[in-house]
Design a protein around this motif. Sequence first.
Motif, mmCIF file in Angstrom:
data_model
loop_
_atom_site.group_PDB
_atom_site.id
_atom_site.type_symbol
_atom_site.label_atom_id
_atom_site.label_comp_id
_atom_site.label_asym_id
_atom_site.label_seq_id
_atom_site.Cartn_x
_atom_site.Cartn_y
_atom_site.Cartn_z
ATOM 1 N N THR A 124 -44.720 -14.759 3.505
ATOM 2 C CA THR A 124 -44.387 -13.431 2.993
ATOM 3 C C THR A 124 -45.337 -12.469 3.688
ATOM 4 O OG1 THR A 124 -43.681 -14.277 0.841
ATOM 5 C CG2 THR A 124 -44.222 -11.937 0.979
ATOM 6 N N VAL A 125 -44.779 -11.638 4.546
ATOM 7 C CA VAL A 125 -45.599 -10.821 5.442
ATOM 8 C C VAL A 125 -45.404 -9.346 5.125
ATOM 9 C CG1 VAL A 125 -46.090 -10.242 7.844
ATOM 10 C CG2 VAL A 125 -45.402 -12.563 7.233
ATOM 11 N N THR A 126 -46.495 -8.626 5.037
ATOM 12 C CA THR A 126 -46.444 -7.169 4.886
ATOM 13 C C THR A 126 -46.945 -6.519 6.166
ATOM 14 O OG1 THR A 126 -48.661 -7.136 3.897
ATOM 15 C CG2 THR A 126 -46.772 -7.244 2.396
ATOM 16 N N MET A 127 -46.424 -5.341 6.433
ATOM 17 C CA MET A 127 -46.818 -4.616 7.641
ATOM 18 C C MET A 127 -47.079 -3.154 7.308
ATOM 19 S SD MET A 127 -44.415 -6.040 10.699
ATOM 20 C CE MET A 127 -44.218 -7.809 10.977
ATOM 21 N N ARG A 128 -48.087 -2.604 7.959
ATOM 22 C CA ARG A 128 -48.384 -1.177 7.825
ATOM 23 C C ARG A 128 -48.436 -0.572 9.224
ATOM 24 N NH1 ARG A 128 -52.398 2.613 7.941
ATOM 25 N NH2 ARG A 128 -52.294 4.249 6.351
ATOM 26 N N PRO A 129 -47.484 0.301 9.550
ATOM 27 C CA PRO A 129 -47.456 0.864 10.902
ATOM 28 C C PRO A 129 -48.429 2.022 11.077
ATOM 29 C CG PRO A 129 -45.619 1.706 9.640
ATOM 30 C CD PRO A 129 -46.332 0.726 8.740
ATOM 31 N N CYS A 130 -48.865 2.197 12.300
ATOM 32 C CA CYS A 130 -49.652 3.354 12.725
ATOM 33 C C CYS A 130 -49.028 3.807 14.044
ATOM 34 C CB CYS A 130 -51.110 2.971 12.885
ATOM 35 S SG CYS A 130 -52.187 4.328 13.365
ATOM 36 N N ILE A 131 -48.580 5.051 14.124
ATOM 37 C CA ILE A 131 -47.669 5.456 15.188
ATOM 38 C C ILE A 131 -48.222 6.635 15.982
ATOM 39 C CG2 ILE A 131 -45.304 6.210 15.705
ATOM 40 C CD1 ILE A 131 -44.496 4.990 12.985
ATOM 41 N N GLY A 132 -48.173 6.521 17.292
ATOM 42 C CA GLY A 132 -48.457 7.637 18.180
ATOM 43 C C GLY A 132 -47.170 8.102 18.818
ATOM 44 N N ILE A 133 -46.976 9.417 18.875
ATOM 45 C CA ILE A 133 -45.739 9.996 19.401
ATOM 46 C C ILE A 133 -46.063 10.901 20.582
ATOM 47 C CG2 ILE A 133 -43.716 11.414 18.866
ATOM 48 C CD1 ILE A 133 -44.218 10.770 15.895
ATOM 49 N N ALA A 134 -45.346 10.706 21.673
ATOM 50 C CA ALA A 134 -45.451 11.602 22.827
ATOM 51 C C ALA A 134 -44.052 12.109 23.154
ATOM 52 C CB ALA A 134 -46.052 10.885 24.032
ATOM 53 N N VAL A 135 -43.911 13.411 23.294
ATOM 54 C CA VAL A 135 -42.616 14.004 23.626
ATOM 55 C C VAL A 135 -42.710 14.725 24.959
ATOM 56 C CG1 VAL A 135 -41.911 14.242 21.214
ATOM 57 C CG2 VAL A 135 -43.125 16.109 22.327
ATOM 58 N N THR A 136 -41.591 14.826 25.635
ATOM 59 C CA THR A 136 -41.596 15.396 26.984
ATOM 60 C C THR A 136 -42.019 16.852 26.996
ATOM 61 O OG1 THR A 136 -39.218 15.772 26.697
ATOM 62 C CG2 THR A 136 -39.886 13.818 27.949
ATOM 63 N N ALA A 137 -41.903 17.537 25.853
ATOM 64 C CA ALA A 137 -42.244 18.961 25.814
ATOM 65 C C ALA A 137 -43.742 19.222 25.937
ATOM 66 C CB ALA A 137 -41.714 19.584 24.520
ATOM 67 N N SER A 159 -57.680 6.441 13.473
ATOM 68 C CA SER A 159 -59.006 6.941 13.087
ATOM 69 C C SER A 159 -58.921 7.963 11.965
ATOM 70 C CB SER A 159 -59.715 7.554 14.306
ATOM 71 O OG SER A 159 -59.037 8.718 14.748
ATOM 72 N N LEU A 160 -57.785 8.683 11.884
ATOM 73 C CA LEU A 160 -57.585 9.678 10.830
ATOM 74 C C LEU A 160 -56.903 9.104 9.598
ATOM 75 C CD1 LEU A 160 -56.357 12.669 13.040
ATOM 76 C CD2 LEU A 160 -58.582 12.459 11.917
ATOM 77 N N ASN A 161 -56.556 7.810 9.671
ATOM 78 C CA ASN A 161 -55.845 7.157 8.571
ATOM 79 C C ASN A 161 -54.518 7.844 8.285
ATOM 80 O OD1 ASN A 161 -55.522 5.141 6.623
ATOM 81 N ND2 ASN A 161 -56.360 6.437 5.007
ATOM 82 N N ARG A 162 -53.806 8.204 9.347
ATOM 83 C CA ARG A 162 -52.499 8.851 9.208
ATOM 84 C C ARG A 162 -51.405 7.899 9.647
ATOM 85 N NH1 ARG A 162 -52.268 14.815 11.646
ATOM 86 N NH2 ARG A 162 -50.190 14.573 10.763
ATOM 87 N N ILE A 309 -55.701 13.588 3.602
ATOM 88 C CA ILE A 309 -55.281 12.234 3.244
ATOM 89 C C ILE A 309 -56.186 11.148 3.822
ATOM 90 C CG2 ILE A 309 -52.886 12.968 3.018
ATOM 91 C CD1 ILE A 309 -52.272 11.623 5.664
ATOM 92 N N GLY A 310 -57.219 11.527 4.600
ATOM 93 C CA GLY A 310 -58.146 10.519 5.089
ATOM 94 C C GLY A 310 -58.844 9.793 3.947
ATOM 95 N N ASP A 311 -59.380 10.544 2.997
ATOM 96 C CA ASP A 311 -59.957 9.984 1.771
ATOM 97 C C ASP A 311 -59.451 10.870 0.649
ATOM 98 O OD1 ASP A 311 -61.469 9.227 -0.418
ATOM 99 O OD2 ASP A 311 -63.300 8.919 0.729
ATOM 100 N N GLY A 337 -47.519 15.293 7.365
ATOM 101 C CA GLY A 337 -48.219 14.171 6.755
ATOM 102 C C GLY A 337 -47.269 13.294 5.960
ATOM 103 N N TYR A 338 -47.673 12.045 5.783
ATOM 104 C CA TYR A 338 -46.807 11.064 5.117
ATOM 105 C C TYR A 338 -46.936 11.117 3.605
ATOM 106 C CZ TYR A 338 -44.577 6.521 4.278
ATOM 107 O OH TYR A 338 -43.757 5.519 3.845
ATOM 108 N N SER A 339 -48.065 11.593 3.097
ATOM 109 C CA SER A 339 -48.316 11.515 1.662
ATOM 110 C C SER A 339 -48.166 12.866 0.966
ATOM 111 C CB SER A 339 -49.735 10.980 1.401
ATOM 112 O OG SER A 339 -49.901 9.708 1.971
ATOM 113 N N SER A 340 -47.510 13.825 1.594
ATOM 114 C CA SER A 340 -47.456 15.182 1.068
ATOM 115 C C SER A 340 -46.918 15.247 -0.350
ATOM 116 C CB SER A 340 -46.581 16.046 1.975
ATOM 117 O OG SER A 340 -47.040 15.988 3.290
ATOM 118 N N LEU A 341 -45.730 14.685 -0.576
ATOM 119 C CA LEU A 341 -45.079 14.810 -1.864
ATOM 120 C C LEU A 341 -45.821 14.045 -2.948
ATOM 121 C CD1 LEU A 341 -41.326 14.554 -0.843
ATOM 122 C CD2 LEU A 341 -42.768 16.570 -1.065
#
Length: 434
Positions: A124-137, A159-162, A309-311, A337-341
């Motif tokens: 039984t495996v859990t995963m927590r993603p951490c994502i970097g996004i680069a866009v052409t703009a 590093s920002l826990n985002r 949301i870091g701490d 941010g992911y935790s806004s609501l």
Amino acid sequence: MPTVGLAARLFGAPPVAPAQTLLRRLTGDLQGPRGTSTLAVLAVSLSRSDAVGAMLELPDSMLVNTALLERLTGTLHADDYLALAGPDEVWIVLQALTSPTVASLAATNIARALEAPFQAGTLTVTMRPCIGIAVTAVSPGTALGLLEAASEARKRAGSLNRLYVVATETEGIDLHHKDLIVAVTRALAENRLTMAYQPKVDLATQRVVSVEALIRWPADLVPVISPMVLVEIAERFGMIEALTRHVLHTVLREHATLLAPTGLQRIWINLSAGMLADPGLPEFLQQGLDIWSAGPPLIGLEITESAVIGDIEQSIAMMHALTTRGFELAIDDFGTGYSSLAYLRRFPISELKIDKMFVQHMTSSDTDARLVRTIIDLAHNFKLKVVAEGVEDAATLELLAQMDCDQIQGYVYAKPMPAAELVRWMANFHVGIA
């Protein structure tokens, strides 16, 4: 498969390619015609509970990898593609995006798709993603450049826990370069940094109710450093307190000598994550106010979601300490941010600022327009004022007015300007307004 939300792009299953194949295809896509559409690269790092098994490629762990890719492909468009770059990293390419915002929504959707645990054999495996996004703009236009920018953004998200970070101009810049550090140290020591002020206009009264104070690098000082890079260097190399002190005292001095007669209700300054975590912050701010015989209501504090949301518990406690002193607080860059609501009801804030990445494309993107309307309605339900930043044209201004946005900040009214210029601009802007 979990139910997916607003950012889901369910138009079939994209192909899973080896990493080298993805790189070649991405190179071809960047060289081909894309019109006005945006292309994005996501570097997804996975913190998984079966990390050892994944590295050893145990049979059950391989089943988890298969299930992982099935979930990911279910959130993507048929023209998108991805590669498993390692046991704990996935690269994803999103094509033909109508707006850079869609890439951020896709990142949130990926997190939702991975929320439920994976079951494979005895695991039984859990995963927590951490994502970097680069866009052409905003990022380098080569395949390798985009991947590197996305990777750097992913490291910063960690590093920002985002959940995710969108690559900016700082990605790819060696912030440890001696010349940059020396230049920032020298500029602070010599008091060379200046302030520019951008008005916030109340739509109901058509009056300037406050301004945001923005740091500026002196044009004659080499190397030239953008405000974003300046702040990041200050944060990384222990100069953020000195930079914040310079901003606070410059703002208070210029208010006392130039801006007070304009009747400004408030001047907003930006707080970094490092300053928000400092237990001495309330006293630090009060000492500056006392020197210039000013009160806390004059200074508003803008705090980005990433800083909060870091701490989260420490941040909320500090925010209450600041409001107890009489400072007004705003959440800046709202929506990124992911935790806004989840935490919004606990923040002692008076306003939300909608991030410009949503505002600037809302007249051409129905998705962005719906998001902006949702944020405005949400804020009003919490009895908060809403500020839209990055408003650059009359069409966007009119749409925001129809949505009952409270305040506007952007080039449609004025660019950031020095204090003396702001005084003249406000006098002309308010001519004929009761």
